[in-house]
Design a protein around this motif. Structure first.
Motif, short mmCIF file in Angstrom:
data_model
loop_
_atom_site.label_atom_id
_atom_site.label_comp_id
_atom_site.label_asym_id
_atom_site.label_seq_id
_atom_site.Cartn_x
_atom_site.Cartn_y
_atom_site.Cartn_z
N ARG A 84 -87.66 54.71 109.39
CA ARG A 84 -86.77 56.16 109.15
C ARG A 84 -87.04 55.41 110.50
N ALA A 85 -87.80 55.55 110.98
CA ALA A 85 -88.13 55.56 112.63
C ALA A 85 -86.93 54.67 113.51
N LYS A 86 -87.12 53.79 112.79
CA LYS A 86 -86.06 52.21 113.76
C LYS A 86 -84.39 53.14 113.38
N ALA A 87 -83.78 53.73 112.58
CA ALA A 87 -82.67 54.42 112.00
C ALA A 87 -82.42 55.40 113.26
N LEU A 88 -83.90 56.56 113.53
CA LEU A 88 -83.36 57.56 114.36
C LEU A 88 -83.34 57.11 115.68
N LEU A 89 -83.59 56.38 116.20
CA LEU A 89 -84.12 55.88 117.48
C LEU A 89 -82.38 54.82 117.74
N THR A 90 -82.17 53.99 116.69
CA THR A 90 -80.65 53.18 116.73
C THR A 90 -79.75 54.34 116.93
N LEU A 98 -89.74 61.36 117.52
CA LEU A 98 -90.30 61.46 116.78
C LEU A 98 -90.85 62.41 116.38
N LYS A 99 -91.62 62.69 117.19
CA LYS A 99 -92.02 63.60 116.94
C LYS A 99 -91.61 64.92 116.28
N ASP A 100 -89.85 65.10 117.17
CA ASP A 100 -89.97 66.28 116.39
C ASP A 100 -88.93 66.23 115.29
N TRP A 136 -80.59 52.07 124.24
CA TRP A 136 -81.82 50.62 123.80
C TRP A 136 -81.80 50.00 123.00
N TRP A 137 -82.04 49.23 122.63
CA TRP A 137 -82.38 48.18 121.50
C TRP A 137 -83.36 48.97 120.77
N VAL A 138 -83.40 48.51 119.40
CA VAL A 138 -84.43 49.29 118.47
C VAL A 138 -85.01 48.15 117.59
N LEU A 139 -86.02 47.07 117.79
CA LEU A 139 -86.39 45.62 116.71
C LEU A 139 -87.44 46.85 115.72
N ASP A 140 -88.01 46.32 114.31
CA ASP A 140 -88.65 46.25 113.66
C ASP A 140 -89.27 44.55 113.42
N ARG A 141 -89.75 44.42 112.78
CA ARG A 141 -90.89 43.48 112.45
C ARG A 141 -89.89 42.31 112.27
#
Length: 611
Positions: free
Chosen positions: A454-460, A415-417, A476-481
Motif C-alpha cells: 500500500r505504501a509503494k502504491a501511495l508513493l508511486t 505515509l503518516k497522513d 521518484w521511483w519507488v522500489l520494493d524488495r
C-alpha cells in the motif's frame, strides 16, 4: 542576490572575508604567471603528467587509485569558460585531460545504485555492487531495532560488509597485503568516515597508513580553512558572483522550511560547517600536500587517494556540468568597483536561480589544479614508471530543484497522513524508519510489513508540479524488495539493490534491509529525517523536523555516470565507449597485479583493453 553587500537508462550486460580576498587578488597578480601556472591553472602550461613507461627492473610495480568524489564526466568536455566544445589548450580541466591522453578512458562508465560515496569507493576496491557488501548508505545506516522499538544506527564499517554467502568482503588492500605483507599500503581521504570504515578492531583491513583530517601522522600539518566558492587559486575572487541562499527566515515560519533555509545554500550552516571544520572537510590541496609527503617518507606501493572537494562544494553551491541548465539571471549581478562585468557572471541554474555557474566552475578549476599538483609531484618522485594508475569518480552530481512546497517530497509525511507510518508508545518509536538525504532514501518497517504494498502504491501515485517544467509528475521511483531482486528496466539491474545473505539467509539478524528504496527523478530532493545527514557525515538533533539540506546532490539514476580511466606502464591509450561499471575497475586492478579477491565479485576484467 549577489555577494559583498549586493543583493538515464542503464545499458549493461546482464547478470571570504574582504581582507583575505584583497590579499588573494594581490598575490594572484604577482604570482599568477609563476606558481599557479605550474599548477596547471592555465591550459597552455598544464602538462603535469608524463607518458607511461616500462617498469623499472628490480622495483615493485605500484597500484594507485585517484578518486575525485562526485566528478561528473561531462565536466571533461567543457572549455575553460564552462561551455560545450572544449579543445586542446582550452579545457576546463586541462590536467585531467592530459592524463586521459595517456590512459584508456571509458566514456560510458557508471557506478552502482545508490549512486553515493561509501558503497562505491568500496565497490571500486572490492569489485562489487552495493547489494553484495551490505553497505547501503553513507556514513551510517540502520542495522537493527532496539528494545524500545526504534532503529539502531551504526557507522558504516567493513565489519558490516559481507557477500551473498556471508563471507567478509575482501578488498584490494587485503589481497595486496596477502601477496606482499612487507609492502606498505595507504588510504588517504578527504571524507573522514570513509577512512574510518577501514579502521576496525579485531579486523585487519589491509590498510597500513590510514589518513584523515582528524587522524594523521605527526609529520603532517593539520588541514587549513579555505572557502569553497573562492579557493586560493581563484583569480577573480574579488569580482565573481557566489551562489546564495534564501535567507534564514520566511513566511509562514514552518519548522521544516526554517531548517531548510538554515542549512541549504552558500553562506548557510552546512557551508559554514564544511569550511569551518577543516579537519573533517579538508580541501584537496591538503590531501595533495599530505600524499606527496607520505610518498616521500613511506613510499607506499598501493594507495587509494580520495579527493572530496568536488562533492562537498556540489552539495553547498551546486554543479555546473550541464551548460544547457544555465540561464541568464533575472536580477543582474553587478561586480564590485574595479571589476569587469563578464557575461559568464550572469548565468544561474534554471533549477535553482541562486546557483551561479561561475562560483561552481571556480571549484572545478581548483579540483583540476590540485590533481595536476598531485600528478606532477608523484612524477618528480619517480613514481609513474612502475605505477598502474586508476582515475575514477565514485558517482556524479546534479542540482536539486528548489520548491517552496516542502510537502512535494516528504515521503514519510505522506505515509503518516495515510496512517501507514505511525508512532508506537510514549517513547515515540516507529513502525517505519526513514534514512534519506539528497536523491535517495530507504524505508524500513519494524512491523506491519503487510502495509508495504500500500505504501509503494501511495508513493508511486504521488504527483507534484515541477517548478522548472510546469508539468505534474511523480518525483521518484519507488522500489520494493521484488524490484530490488528482479530489477527495473531503466532503473536498476537484477540484484543491484538486494542483499541475498542479509535478507534470505541471515534473516536480518545482523543487518536489516530496506523494504522500500526511493530514488528521486529530475532533480527532486528527498528530505533528511531524524537529524541524520549521511552524505556529509553530520548529525543534527534527532528531534529536528524533516528538511532539505542540499543545493546539489546524488544517489539516483541520473548520477550513475562516472569518470573511469586506467593507465599502465607501457600500456595502450584511447577512448572506449563500451559500458563498464565501477566494479570492473577493482577486478581489472586485481588481474593486472596478480591479486586474488576471496569474496564474490561481479566486475569484469578489462585488462585486455590496456595491453
Amino acid at each position: 542576490m549577489g555577494k559583498r553587500g549586493k543583493a538515464d537508462s542503464i545499458d549493461r550486460r546482464e547478470t571570504l572575508q574582504p581582507g583575505r580576498r584583497s590579499f588573494l587578488k594581490k598575490i594572484s597578480t604577482v604570482l599568477g604567471g609563476l606558481t599557479l601556472m605550474n599548477w596547471g591553472l592555465f591550459p597552455m602550461k598544464s602538462a603535469a603528467v608524463s607518458a607511461a613507461g616500462q617498469s623499472v627492473a628490480g622495483q615493485r610495480e605500484k597500484l594507485i587509485f585517484i578518486a575525485i568524489d562526485a566528478l561528473h564526466p561531462r565536466y571533461l568536455d567543457l572549455d575553460a569558460a564552462g561551455q560545450p566544445g572544449g579543445s586542446e589548450g582550452n579545457w576546463l580541466m586541462p590536467n585531467i585531460r592530459t592524463f586521459l591522453k595517456k590512459a584508456v578512458w571509458y566514456r560510458d562508465a557508471k557506478c552502482f545504485l545508490p549512486a553515493a560515496t561509501d558503497m562505491n569507493h568500496l565497490n571500486a576496491l572490492a569489485g562489487t555492487s552495493s547489494a553484495q557488501t551490505g553497505i547501503i548508505s553513507v556514513w551510517a545506516q540502520p542495522t537493527g531495532w532496539d528494545e524500545s522499538g526504534d532503529a539502531i544506527i551504526q557507522r558504516t564499517s567493513m565489519s558490516l560488509a559481507r557477500d551473498e554467502m556471508g563471507r567478509p568482503t575482501d578488498t584490494l588492500f587485503s589481497a595486496w597485503k596477502r601477496r606482499w605483507p612487507e609492502s606498505k599500503t595507504l588510504l588517504i581521504t578527504g571524507k573522514e568516515w570513509v577512512g574510518e570504515m577501514f579502521r576496525v578492531d579485531d579486523l585487519d583491513t589491509g590498510v597500513d597508513i590510514l589518513v584523515t583530517g582528524p587522524s594523521h601522522p605527526d609529520y603532517l600539518i593539520d588541514p587549513h580553512r579555505e572557502s569553497l566558492a573562492d579557493p586560493a587559486t581563484d583569480q577573480d575572487a574579488l569580482c565573481d558572483p557566489e551562489s546564495g541562499h534564501r535567507g534564514y527566515f520566511g513566511w509562514p515560519m514552518m519548522p521544516s522550511d526554517t531548517m531548510t533555509r538554515l542549512y541549504s545554500g552558500q553562506g548557510s550552516l552546512l557551508t559554514w560547517q564544511m569550511e569551518h571544520f577543516a579537519n573533517h572537510f579538508p580541501h584537496d590541496s591538503w590531501i595533495v600536500d599530505s600524499t606527496l609527503k607520505i610518498f616521500r617518507r613511506e613510499n607506499p606501493d598501493m594507495a587509494y587517494i580520495l579527493l572530496a572537494q568536488c562533492d562537498d562544494a556540489g552539495h553547498c553551491i551546486g554543479n555546473a556540468s550541464d551548460p544547457d541548465e544555465f540561464v541568464k539571471t533575472e536580477v543582474p549581478y553587478e561586480p564590485p568597483d574595479g571589476c569587469e562585468s563578464r557575461p559568464g557572471y550572469q548565468m544561474v541554474s534554471a533549477r535553482n536561480r541562486l546557483l551561479f555557474r561561475e562560483a561552481i566552475l571556480d571549484v572545478i578549476r581548483d579540483v583540476d589544479v590540485q590533481f595536476g599538483r598531485l600528478m606532477k609531484g608523484l612524477e618528480e618522485q619517480g613514481v609513474f614508471p612502475n605505477a598502474h594508475v586508476v582515475l575514477l569518480s565514485d558517482h556524479s552530481s546534479v542540482n536539486h530543484l528548489w520548491s517552496d512546497d516542502f510537502s512535494t517530497t516528504d515521503c514519510l509525511g505522506i505515509l503518516k497522513d495515510a496512517g501507514i507510518a505511525v508512532k508506537r508508545g510514549a517513547l515515540e518509536s516507529r513502525n517505519v524508519y526513514a534514512f534519506s538525504v539528497s536523491s535517495y532514501g530507504v524505508l524500513y518497517w519494524r512491523d506491519s510489513k503487510e502495509q508495504v504494498p500500500r505504501a509503494k502504491a501511495l508513493l508511486t501515485d504521488h504527483r507534484v508540479l515541477n517548478p522548472q517544467t510546469g508539468v505534474e509528475e511523480c518525483p521518484w521511483w519507488v522500489l520494493d524488495r521484488n524490484d530490488m531482486k528482479n530489477g527495473v528496466e531503466g532503473v536498476c539491474l537484477p540484484g543491484e539493490l538486494y542483499h541475498a545473505y542479509y535478507v534470505d539467509v541471515d534473516r536480518e539478524r545482523t543487518v536489516i534491509w530496506p523494504d522500500i528504496i526511493i530514488l528521486g527523478k529530475n532533480g527532486w530532493q528527498i528530505p533528511v529525517y531524524n537529524g541524520q545527514i549521511p552524505n556529509v557525515g553530520i548529525k543534527a538533533p534527532t528531534w529536528s523536523p524533516p528538511w532539505r539540506v542540499y543545493n546539489g546532490g546524488h544517489g539516483s539514476v541520473d548520477t550513475l555516470p562516472i569518470v573511469a580511466a586506467i593507465s599502465i606502464p607501457g600500456g595502450k591509450a584511447g577512448i572506449i565507449h563500451r559500458p563498464v561499471r565501477i566494479a570492473d575497475l577493482g577486478v581489472t586492478a586485481a588481474s593486472l597485479m596478480g591479486l586474488t579477491l576471496s569474496s564474490t565479485t561481479i566486475g569484469v576484467d578489462l585488462s585486455k583493453d590496456l595491453v
